[in-house]
Each structure stands twice: as C-alpha cells, then as structure tokens.
Design a protein around this motif. Structure first.
Motif, PDB file in Angstrom:
ATOM      1  N   GLN A 176     -10.732   9.168  -2.114  1.00  0.00           N
ATOM      2  CA  GLN A 176     -11.300   8.071  -3.290  1.00  0.00           C
ATOM      3  C   GLN A 176     -10.479   6.834  -3.259  1.00  0.00           C
ATOM      4  N   SER A 177      -9.069   7.062  -3.469  1.00  0.00           N
ATOM      5  CA  SER A 177      -8.298   5.783  -3.619  1.00  0.00           C
ATOM      6  C   SER A 177      -8.484   5.099  -2.186  1.00  0.00           C
ATOM      7  N   VAL A 178      -8.466   5.566  -1.194  1.00  0.00           N
ATOM      8  CA  VAL A 178      -9.052   4.794   0.084  1.00  0.00           C
ATOM      9  C   VAL A 178     -10.335   4.155   0.043  1.00  0.00           C
ATOM     10  N   ASP A 179     -11.206   4.803  -0.450  1.00  0.00           N
ATOM     11  CA  ASP A 179     -12.660   4.337  -0.620  1.00  0.00           C
ATOM     12  C   ASP A 179     -12.521   2.895  -1.346  1.00  0.00           C
ATOM     13  N   GLN A 180     -11.630   2.883  -2.212  1.00  0.00           N
ATOM     14  CA  GLN A 180     -11.685   1.511  -2.989  1.00  0.00           C
ATOM     15  C   GLN A 180     -10.857   0.501  -2.297  1.00  0.00           C
ATOM     16  N   LEU A 181      -9.847   0.766  -1.673  1.00  0.00           N
ATOM     17  CA  LEU A 181      -8.983   0.149  -0.667  1.00  0.00           C
ATOM     18  C   LEU A 181      -9.729  -0.367   0.085  1.00  0.00           C
ATOM     19  N   TYR A 223     -11.566   6.581  10.854  1.00  0.00           N
ATOM     20  CA  TYR A 223     -10.858   7.776  10.531  1.00  0.00           C
ATOM     21  C   TYR A 223     -10.927   8.096   8.945  1.00  0.00           C
ATOM     22  N   ASP A 224     -10.836   9.213   8.525  1.00  0.00           N
ATOM     23  CA  ASP A 224     -10.833   9.523   7.020  1.00  0.00           C
ATOM     24  C   ASP A 224      -9.174  10.149   6.902  1.00  0.00           C
ATOM     25  N   ILE A 225      -8.930  10.279   5.391  1.00  0.00           N
ATOM     26  CA  ILE A 225      -7.784  11.075   5.242  1.00  0.00           C
ATOM     27  C   ILE A 225      -7.936  12.167   5.588  1.00  0.00           C
ATOM     28  N   SER A 226      -6.625  13.087   6.196  1.00  0.00           N
ATOM     29  CA  SER A 226      -6.604  14.306   6.795  1.00  0.00           C
ATOM     30  C   SER A 226      -6.927  15.320   5.743  1.00  0.00           C
ATOM     31  N   ALA A 227      -7.718  16.210   5.885  1.00  0.00           N
ATOM     32  CA  ALA A 227      -7.896  17.350   4.982  1.00  0.00           C
ATOM     33  C   ALA A 227      -7.800  18.525   5.774  1.00  0.00           C
ATOM     34  N   LEU A 228      -7.018  18.449   6.898  1.00  0.00           N
ATOM     35  CA  LEU A 228      -7.057  19.451   7.966  1.00  0.00           C
ATOM     36  C   LEU A 228      -5.530  20.387   7.403  1.00  0.00           C
ATOM     37  N   GLU A 229      -5.603  21.605   8.056  1.00  0.00           N
ATOM     38  CA  GLU A 229      -4.696  22.393   7.320  1.00  0.00           C
ATOM     39  C   GLU A 229      -3.196  21.764   7.340  1.00  0.00           C
ATOM     40  N   ALA A 230      -3.047  21.103   8.382  1.00  0.00           N
ATOM     41  CA  ALA A 230      -1.580  20.539   8.524  1.00  0.00           C
ATOM     42  C   ALA A 230      -1.430  19.337   7.580  1.00  0.00           C
ATOM     43  N   SER A 231      -2.477  18.808   6.886  1.00  0.00           N
ATOM     44  CA  SER A 231      -2.341  17.533   5.873  1.00  0.00           C
ATOM     45  C   SER A 231      -0.921  17.590   5.213  1.00  0.00           C
ATOM     46  N   GLY A 235       0.806  -1.402   0.034  1.00  0.00           N
ATOM     47  CA  GLY A 235       0.187   0.024   0.107  1.00  0.00           C
ATOM     48  C   GLY A 235       0.724   1.233   0.044  1.00  0.00           C
ATOM     49  N   GLY A 236       2.129   1.164   0.289  1.00  0.00           N
ATOM     50  CA  GLY A 236       2.732   2.483   0.310  1.00  0.00           C
ATOM     51  C   GLY A 236       2.339   3.408   1.270  1.00  0.00           C
ATOM     52  N   ASP A 237       2.085   4.687   0.864  1.00  0.00           N
ATOM     53  CA  ASP A 237       1.397   5.632   1.888  1.00  0.00           C
ATOM     54  C   ASP A 237      -0.114   6.085   1.497  1.00  0.00           C
ATOM     55  N   ILE A 238      -0.600   4.977   0.563  1.00  0.00           N
ATOM     56  CA  ILE A 238      -2.186   5.184   0.296  1.00  0.00           C
ATOM     57  C   ILE A 238      -2.952   5.621   1.607  1.00  0.00           C
ATOM     58  N   CYS A 239      -2.475   5.150   2.711  1.00  0.00           N
ATOM     59  CA  CYS A 239      -2.883   5.801   4.133  1.00  0.00           C
ATOM     60  C   CYS A 239      -2.137   5.308   4.844  1.00  0.00           C
ATOM     61  N   HIS A 240      -2.070   5.778   6.217  1.00  0.00           N
ATOM     62  CA  HIS A 240      -0.850   5.469   7.209  1.00  0.00           C
ATOM     63  C   HIS A 240      -1.490   4.830   8.272  1.00  0.00           C
ATOM     64  N   PHE A 241      -2.636   4.755   8.458  1.00  0.00           N
ATOM     65  CA  PHE A 241      -3.305   4.066   9.501  1.00  0.00           C
ATOM     66  C   PHE A 241      -4.339   3.310   9.358  1.00  0.00           C
ATOM     67  N   ALA A 242      -4.242   1.964   9.947  1.00  0.00           N
ATOM     68  CA  ALA A 242      -5.353   0.900   9.512  1.00  0.00           C
ATOM     69  C   ALA A 242      -6.805   1.352   9.978  1.00  0.00           C
ATOM     70  N   GLY A 243      -6.930   2.093  11.061  1.00  0.00           N
ATOM     71  CA  GLY A 243      -8.137   2.602  11.147  1.00  0.00           C
ATOM     72  C   GLY A 243      -8.906   3.523  10.211  1.00  0.00           C
ATOM     73  N   VAL A 244      -8.024   3.751   9.154  1.00  0.00           N
ATOM     74  CA  VAL A 244      -8.619   4.558   7.917  1.00  0.00           C
ATOM     75  C   VAL A 244      -9.496   3.669   7.017  1.00  0.00           C
ATOM     76  N   ILE A 245      -9.172   2.376   7.106  1.00  0.00           N
ATOM     77  CA  ILE A 245      -9.977   1.422   5.982  1.00  0.00           C
ATOM     78  C   ILE A 245     -10.642   0.386   6.887  1.00  0.00           C
ATOM     79  N   ARG A 246     -10.691   0.365   8.342  1.00  0.00           N
ATOM     80  CA  ARG A 246     -11.287  -0.374   8.989  1.00  0.00           C
ATOM     81  C   ARG A 246     -12.182   0.009  10.272  1.00  0.00           C
ATOM     82  N   PRO A 247     -13.021  -0.414  10.871  1.00  0.00           N
ATOM     83  CA  PRO A 247     -14.089  -1.683  10.244  1.00  0.00           C
ATOM     84  C   PRO A 247     -14.783  -1.212   8.947  1.00  0.00           C
TER      85      PRO A 247
END
Length: 389
Positions: free
Chosen positions: A296-301, A278-286, A219-231
C-alpha cells in the motif's frame, strides 16, 4: 497546496547533498521483490544517504547513515540477517569518515534521522557527538525488541551505543502529506517526514523541498528496486530507450525497443509497458514485516513518481550513484536543480539493465564475496556467522 502531494505552500527550502555510503551488496531477489524471474535471482544494490541543510535555521541533518565499515561488529541478530540474504558485501568507509573528508565536521550535524533500524541504514551513530540527536520512526521506542538495544537486549538488531548520552526522539505525525501521515521537521515547510509503514517498525521517508515547487522524496527502503514503481499508466515505458539509459551491450539494438523487456514481463501480458515489473515480496523469504501494508505504501509512491515536480530517490538504486553528484566526489554539488538538469529522466529507466534478456542474466554482480580491510574475506561466513555459505 501542491497537487497530489497536498503540501502546504512555503518559500523555505533545504539543500540536499547525496552521500555514497560505499556499500555494495548482492542479495537474494526473493527477499525483496516478486515474482522471481529466471536470470534475476540476485539484486545489485548500492546504498545512499543524504545531508540536508536548512541554512535559515543553521541546521545540518543526516537522513540515514548507510552501513558501518566494521559490519562484523554488528549485533548478533543483525549479522544473522546478513548471512541469510546476502551473497556479497563490501563497505569501504563509514559515513562519518566521508563527511569529514568532505569538509563537514560531525559536530555540525544537529540530527540523524533513521529511515528505519536496519543495519545498512543506521551506520555508526556512536561516532557522532552527544549533541547530535537521533530521530526514529513511529513505534520504535515502544518496541522492547529494538530499544534500548544490544547487548542490554541480546536479541536486538540495534547497538545500544547509538543511544548512549544522546536525545532519542520519536516525533508525532499530525499532518497528511503526499498521502501519508507526516510531520514538518523544521516547522517551516522545507522538509517533511512521512510515515511509510510495512517494511519494518518505524519506517519513514523524507520529503525535501528543493525549490519553491520541486521536491526530492528520500525513499529509504519503502522499496529496493525501481522496477517496483515503474512503469505505470501515467509514466509508461518509452517506445525506445534513450541511449544514455542502456549499458554498452551488443545485444541491445539501436534504437532499442521496450519490447525487449516487456515481451518477458513477469507479472502481466496486458498493458505490459504500463505495469510495474515487480511487487513487494510476500514470499516466505521476504524481509518485509507486513508485505500487504508495504505494498500500500508503494502503491501511493507509484502515483507520486508520476508527478513532474517530485524526484524519488530510493536508497538502494544504483542509478543514483551512476548519474548524480555525490558528496564523496563533488563536496559542493547538491541535487536541488535536479529538474532543470534532467536527472530524473536520466535515472528513470536504468534499472532495466538488471533484467534478464534473451535467456541470459542482466548486469553482472556489483560485488562478489565478503570484504574486510580492502580485500576479500576468505573465511567470512565461518568467522562472521559461524556457518558455511
């Protein structure tokens, strides 16, 4: 075709071995995921790379190289990025060292594939011979902010010596596999590269066929924390967590109900056991270039993660190093029999140990301070970044 993956049938496989790049990091949660939870302000990250072997073609490739041990020699822009998001960092060895210690010469590596250009994935390519080609993702070579690199471009985060006297290839992605644009790397259906945009220019994943009908998604950095794709609705939390999932903590009852965590779900109060935390960060510090596309890449993952014949390994998941064999410790052990050995089940829910509980934080920091030469680097911020922490 193979279900949701939409992968052409093939009898060809690759051997997959995982490398612990010896990188330990603690960094600001808000840079990677949202929403921010009290007690989970920092993320613990490890960092893995993969040795991929196609025996039929006599080729060995590396998918990512992790961090370089002398990270203080990175380009100025890369060091500046480290100073903004990390609170602690330790790197004991370069991947090149690990390969040689494990009986793999650098001359055997025919290709290095960068999942993307960030410092904790590109390693030190200059230490590999010119015969090793470098593969980069879509748009990399056309981006003057990245190529030909530092110091020719003082604002590039990528060192130019990675490219010197070396073939650098940006392949086309003419196929559609797993819901992403894709290319058949070896041309035999054993290993695909997937175009997974959003994190940064040229971000790609790998899809390795480990048996005729099973795959590992790198997955590389498609996301960084498994709580982004589970449950998810397809793979909800169990009513009670298996004992092997949870750390030894007297706070956890036996058996431990998932409600310990779902009662404090940061996103929803509905279907909490079926909704990613969690979702991918869209915060100012992202640190995501385009959080919307990255999501969208994560939603498919998330959909792929529900498939029983696919094992997703994101680079920074500490559960991988805890439960899977590494080239470092078991040079001959590979991941190909992951399904038979139940490794996907073992690592699936371990991320919950990082979550806050009963008003107190989860796991302790995996590393503290910045390290250099095997000891804490007392003046790291001043010497490395020219600033105070």
């Amino acid at each position: 075709m193979t279900g949701l993956l939409d992968v052409p049938q093939s009898d060809h496989t690759v051997r997959v071995r995982m490398v612990d790049t010896t990188t330990l990091m603690s960094l600001r949660t808000e840079t990677l995921i949202q929403p921010l939870q009290l007690g989970h302000e920092f993320l613990n990250l490890t960092d893995v790379a993969f040795l991929i072997e196609n025996d039929a073609l006599n080729k060995k490739i590396m998918f990512d190289l992790g961090s370089r041990k002398d990270y203080w020699n990175l380009p100025t822009v890369a060091k500046r990025g480290i100073s903004k998001i990390l609170s602690a960092l330790k790197v004991e060895k370069d991947v090149g060292e690990i390969l040689k210690e494990s009986g793999v010469s650098l001359e055997e590596i025919t290709s290095i594939i960068w999942s993307h250009y960030h410092w904790d994935h590109i390693g030190d390519v200059a230490k590999f011979p010119p015969s090793t080609e470098l593969i980069v993702g879509p748009g990399f070579l056309k981006d003057p902010a990245l190529f030909p690199g530092y110091p020719e471009n003082p604002n590039s985060p990528v060192p130019a010596d990675a490219f010197h006297d070396r073939e650098v290839v940006e392949p086309d992605f003419p196929l559609r596999v797993a819901g992403y644009r894709a290319m058949d790397f070896f041309g035999d259906g054993s290993f695909y590269l997937l175009d997974t945009p959003g994190h940064c220019v040229g971000h790609i994943c790998g899809l390795a066929r480990t048996t005729k009908h099973t795959f590992i998604l790198l997955g590389g950095d498609i996301c960084h924390f498994a709580g982004v794709i589970r449950p998810t609705p397809e793979v909800p939390f169990p009513a009670h967590f298996p004992l092997e999932t949870l750390d030894s903590d007297p706070f956890f009852p036996v058996p431990c109900p998932c409600s310990i965590f779902t009662d404090h779900h940061p996103i929803t109060q509905i279907d909490r056991e079926k909704t990613p935390f969690y979702d991918i960060s869209a915060l100012e510090a992202s640190v995501f270039d385009d959080p919307g596309i990255a999501q969208q890449s994560v939603d498919q993952l998330r959909r792929i993660d529900a498939l029983p014949n696919v094992f997703i390994c994101i680079a920074h998941d500490p559960e991988l190093v805890r439960h899977l064999p590494t080239l470092n410790k078991s040079p001959e052990a590979d991941l190909n029999e992951w399904k038979r050995k139940g490794w996907k089940r073992k690592v699936r829910w371990g991320w919950v140990n990082e979550l806050p509980r009963a008003g107190r934080p989860g796991r302790k920091p995996i590393v503290q301070r910045f390290w250099r030469g095997g000891s804490i680097w007392e003046d790291a911020f001043k010497e490395l970044f020219g600033a105070e922490p």
